[in-house]
Design an enzyme around this catalytic site. Structure first.
Site, short mmCIF file in Angstrom:
data_model
loop_
_atom_site.label_atom_id
_atom_site.label_comp_id
_atom_site.label_asym_id
_atom_site.label_seq_id
_atom_site.Cartn_x
_atom_site.Cartn_y
_atom_site.Cartn_z
N LYS A 135 -30.52 34.16 -5.49
CA LYS A 135 -29.72 33.14 -6.17
C LYS A 135 -28.59 32.70 -5.24
O LYS A 135 -28.04 33.50 -4.48
CB LYS A 135 -29.16 33.73 -7.46
CG LYS A 135 -28.48 32.72 -8.38
CD LYS A 135 -28.11 33.40 -9.69
CE LYS A 135 -27.49 32.41 -10.67
NZ LYS A 135 -27.20 33.06 -11.98
N SER A 210 -28.69 30.58 -15.63
CA SER A 210 -28.30 29.84 -14.44
C SER A 210 -29.13 30.17 -13.21
O SER A 210 -28.98 29.54 -12.17
CB SER A 210 -26.82 30.09 -14.13
OG SER A 210 -26.57 31.46 -13.89
N SER A 234 -28.60 34.75 -17.89
CA SER A 234 -28.98 33.94 -16.74
C SER A 234 -30.10 34.50 -15.88
O SER A 234 -30.65 33.79 -15.04
CB SER A 234 -27.76 33.69 -15.85
OG SER A 234 -26.87 32.81 -16.51
#
Length: 574
Positions: A135, A210, A234
């Site tokens: 990420k 996310s 997320s």
């Protein structure tokens, strides 16, 4: 440029996008991409013509197979890194999932690993040669971590995050970073720099957030395993919406230090890092490898807890000698899940009973209170945080994940109404009110523990329920802009329970998953969620479930996840 002339934020974005495009090997840019109105592109990488038969075999392999073939020398690290890099670039062209691309650097690392294995006969570590995606917020020395903020473009990390050092010491190869929403505090993925990430099963639906870039990349097998973060869902929401395995560990089990983040300094309900993979074995390999590197010596917030084989063999859950007892959370008394989600829960219950386990109903306790308490804590200083970060460039603060006007010209608009806003700019409470929210959270956690412990009177196995099975969300992946409910994930962050997403192997089927008559609604949000459902709009979406254990029970949750996963697969084969 004169120092008095401030570059407009859109010009900064253009320059960044040019640099990103230059990092993609030109020979991997495709001219035969499916048209925008082709929604399901999950199988396209194998039809693209870019991958050889061996590269398809490599990228379709699960983590266990990859690690075995890499350690034996059957597949070289260069071969495996090249295969996943090519497939990652294909995925990016389909769903826009990448941010930083550093393939040359990765191939040099892979070549070094191959030489080490050749000259010493030994692997560097348990993840030797395994490509792992990250990420965007996970720092790698010499690379940017913009995290969707224009103002962070050009800020290059001066050192690795602790997790990057640990993964590389374990033998992993890092090669791409993945897209996130601006601020990270959205359950979808869109920002002003890299744009929107789509769901490869249905590009009219969200990939979640996310960690949405990780979700769509791994679903397209452009990565065998990636690192996401989770403050309210997320990791689990993208895992759920993309049909993947994803683990939300408890606070401090995976080191966070050295990664960038929103809400820095908010430590009551912190974000945690954790793995997403196409296989449950991948999650286990990740957690064992991280724990083996003593992360508590690299991050002062990491807990001192080595991997426990005893816990993995269910030492606190009958040691596998007695049936497990699962509690099924059908709904949270706030929002009733859509028909496909309820079908998956029913299938899971049937599969577990058929496998010899017990399933009882879970009576939700204070779910809405727990979730609203978490929102109070998260938003206490959020507005000041976001405005401080965006101020240097004047970039607009995103208040909705709705499709932009430009996007609406390029995709099929499947929802006739405007999506609700989900504004991050909420004025927070005072410090005193925040302390009271922290106190309330302690009380809620104690009450929930007592509630769980009291189930010993219902199980008949001499112990409370072993784990809870829950929806991951009240729906499968919804259309862009409509994922505004994280109550089915955020509650477990507030309680700090370990939580695991498991694919059921089911997908939304308009013939089976017909809309039900209206029920007596719990809330206005329940009503709007019901009205959102149309099986034709949600078609192709994967259906998953969530397995929840207690705090710091990662080993046992993975083991119980294997039990549930095996039962589901056996059920599907009948």
């Amino acid at each position: 440029m004169s120092a008095a002339v401030k570059q407009h934020w859109t010009e900064i974005v253009k320059e960044k996008k040019i640099r990103q495009a230059a990092a993609i090997p030109k020979e991997w840019i495709l001219t035969n991409l499916p048209p925008k109105d082709v929604l399901n592109v999950i199988d396209f990488p194998e039809k693209s013509g870019l991958l050889s038969e061996k590269e398809i075999e490599i990228t379709n392999a699960e983590v266990g197979t990859l690690l075995h073939n890499l350690s034996s020398g059957a597949w070289s690290a260069v071969e495996v890194t090249t295969a996943f890099s090519k497939r990652a670039i294909i995925a990016h062209q389909l769903v826009n999932c990448l941010t930083e691309i550093f393939i040359e650097r990765a191939l040099a690392r892979a070549a070094h690993l191959d030489e080490h294995l050749k000259t010493t006969g030994k692997v560097v570590g348990p993840l030797h040669g395994l490509p792992i995606s990250l990420k965007d917020q996970v720092n790698i020395e010499g690379l940017e971590s913009t995290m969707g903020y224009v103002s962070w473009i050009g800020q290059y990390a001066t050192k690795n995050s602790a997790l990057v050092d640990i993964l590389e010491a374990s033998g992993a190869v890092l090669y791409v970073k993945t897209n996130v929403p601006q601020t990270l505090m959205f359950p979808e993925t869109f920002n002003h720099i890299f744009g929107r990430t789509l769901n490869p099963y249905n590009r009219a639906l969200t990939s979640g957030g996310s960690s949405g870039g990780e979700g769509s990349l791994i679903a397209l097998r452009g990565s065998p395993m990636g690192v996401g973060s989770d403050i309210g869902g997320s990791i689990r929401i993208p895992s759920a919406f993309n049909g993947l395995y994803g683990l939300r560990p408890s606070y401090g089990r995976v080191p966070y230090t050295g990664s960038v983040n929103s809400l820095e300094g908010q430590e009551a309900i912190p974000s945690v890092l954790g793995p997403i993979s196409n296989s449950l074995g991948g999650l286990k390999s990740f957690m064992r490898s991280v724990a083996a590197q003593s992360p508590w010596l690299k991050d002062p917030m990491a807990v001192r807890k080595p991997w426990s084989e005893a816990e993995y063999h269910l030492s606190d859950h009958g040691e596998g000698k007695t049936p497990l007892c699962f509690a099924m959370l059908w709904h949270d008394e706030f929002v009733l899940p859509h028909p496909p989600v309820l079908r998956a829960l029913e299938r899971t219950k049937e599969a577990l009973i058929r496998a010899g386990h017990q399933v009882i109903d879970w009576k939700p306790l204070n779910h809405l209170d727990i979730f609203m308490n978490a929102i109070t804590i998260w938003t206490a200083a959020a507005t000041e945080d976001y405005r401080t970060v965006t101020a240097p460039t004047g970039e607009p603060l995103i208040g909705s994940m709705a499709l932009t006007a430009e996007e609406l010209d390029q995709v099929v608009k499947v929802i006739p109404t405007d999506p609700p806003t989900f504004p991050p700019a909420i004025e927070g409470v005072s410090a005193y009110e925040l302390w009271r929210a922290h106190k309330k959270r302690r009380e809620l956690r104690q009450a929930h523990m007592d509630h769980w412990n009291a189930t010993v009177s219902q199980t008949g196995i001499g112990r409370p329920v072993d784990a809870i099975i829950s929806p991951c969300a009240p729906y499968t992946a919804p259309p862009h802009g409509f994922n505004t409910n994280a109550s089915y994930t955020g509650i477990w962050n507030a309680l700090d329970y370990t939580a695991l997403v498991i694919p059921t192997g089911l997908f939304v089927d308009p013939v089976i998953d017909v809309k039900k008559p209206a029920h007596s609604f719990f809330s206005e949000i329940d009503k709007s969620t019901y009205e959102l459902y149309d099986p034709e709009i949600f078609k192709y979406a994967p259906i998953t479930i969530q397995l929840i254990g207690r705090t710091l029970e990662e080993e046992a949750v993975i083991a119980m996840g294997e039990v549930v996963d095996a039962a589901l697969k056996a059920s599907t084969s009948l």
